[in-house]
Design a protein around this motif. Structure first.
Motif, short mmCIF file in Angstrom:
data_model
loop_
_atom_site.label_atom_id
_atom_site.label_comp_id
_atom_site.label_asym_id
_atom_site.label_seq_id
_atom_site.Cartn_x
_atom_site.Cartn_y
_atom_site.Cartn_z
N SER A 159 -3.00 -12.95 5.41
CA SER A 159 -2.18 -11.90 5.15
C SER A 159 -1.32 -12.89 4.23
O SER A 159 -1.01 -13.87 3.94
N MET A 169 -5.37 -3.60 17.39
CA MET A 169 -5.11 -4.28 16.37
C MET A 169 -6.04 -4.45 15.39
O MET A 169 -5.91 -4.28 14.00
N LEU A 170 -7.46 -4.58 15.87
CA LEU A 170 -8.55 -5.00 14.83
C LEU A 170 -9.50 -3.87 14.73
O LEU A 170 -10.47 -3.83 13.76
N CYS A 215 -0.42 -0.05 9.94
CA CYS A 215 -1.34 -1.26 9.93
C CYS A 215 -0.26 -2.47 9.66
O CYS A 215 0.35 -2.62 8.77
N GLU A 237 -6.27 -8.72 11.80
CA GLU A 237 -5.28 -9.83 11.85
C GLU A 237 -5.58 -10.92 11.18
O GLU A 237 -7.07 -11.13 10.70
N ASP A 238 -4.81 -11.93 10.66
CA ASP A 238 -5.29 -13.13 10.11
C ASP A 238 -6.31 -13.81 10.87
O ASP A 238 -6.34 -13.83 12.18
N CYS A 268 -7.69 -2.58 10.14
CA CYS A 268 -6.80 -3.17 10.22
C CYS A 268 -6.80 -4.54 11.03
O CYS A 268 -6.76 -4.63 12.24
N PHE A 312 -1.15 -5.49 9.71
CA PHE A 312 -2.01 -6.82 9.45
C PHE A 312 -2.41 -6.63 7.89
O PHE A 312 -1.74 -5.95 7.24
N THR A 313 -3.74 -6.62 7.76
CA THR A 313 -4.30 -6.66 6.57
C THR A 313 -5.33 -5.39 6.55
O THR A 313 -6.21 -5.38 7.37
#
Length: 133
Positions: free
Chosen positions: A125, A10-11, A22, A75-76, A73, A24-25
């Motif tokens: 996000s 994820m990160l 992606c 996540e919040d 990528c 997320f952001t």
């Protein structure tokens, strides 16, 4: 172990094949070195209730006026860069930029002086999900 693998997916860094996935952001961080590029070093951390997690790091080389781009990528949540300079005189014109700009990271970040510094920022996000009927 599963959580660490999931966080990495994820990160962490990802290849061009995964970039379209992606969830997320997606942020691109560009490190530009000026003089004494081999003195520059940074680490990116994610702050969680289980403790800070190192996501990535960068170490400059002797080349001057070089830019390096890393895409993440994220996540919040709350993140920070730990900035280092081996000589202790700051980054001598080097900088870290974020694209697209986000609150808390709209200007270039640099280490003006000293051996170590921090830059805290939040990822939030802007995607809005519509419920299915």
């Amino acid at each position: 172990m599963k959580r660490q693998i999931l966080m990495t997916l994820m990160l962490g860094l990802y290849s061009g094949l995964l970039s379209a996935q992606c969830l997320f952001t997606e942020l691109a961080f560009t490190t530009t070195v000026a003089e004494w590029g081999d003195e520059i070093h940074w680490e990116l951390y994610f702050r969680s209730k289980n403790g800070d997690q190192l996501l990535a790091s960068y170490r400059g080389d002797a080349s001057e006026m070089v830019a390096s781009k890393d895409i993440f990528c994220l996540e919040d949540g709350c993140y920070y860069f730990r900035l280092y300079d081996a000589w202790g005189d700051g980054w001598n014109g080097g900088a870290l930029t974020c694209h697209p700009p986000i609150p808390g990271f709209s200007d270039d970040v640099t280490l003006e002086k000293g051996e170590e510094g921090y830059h805290l920022f939040h990822v939030r996000s802007h995607r809005r999900f519509r419920p299915r009927h």
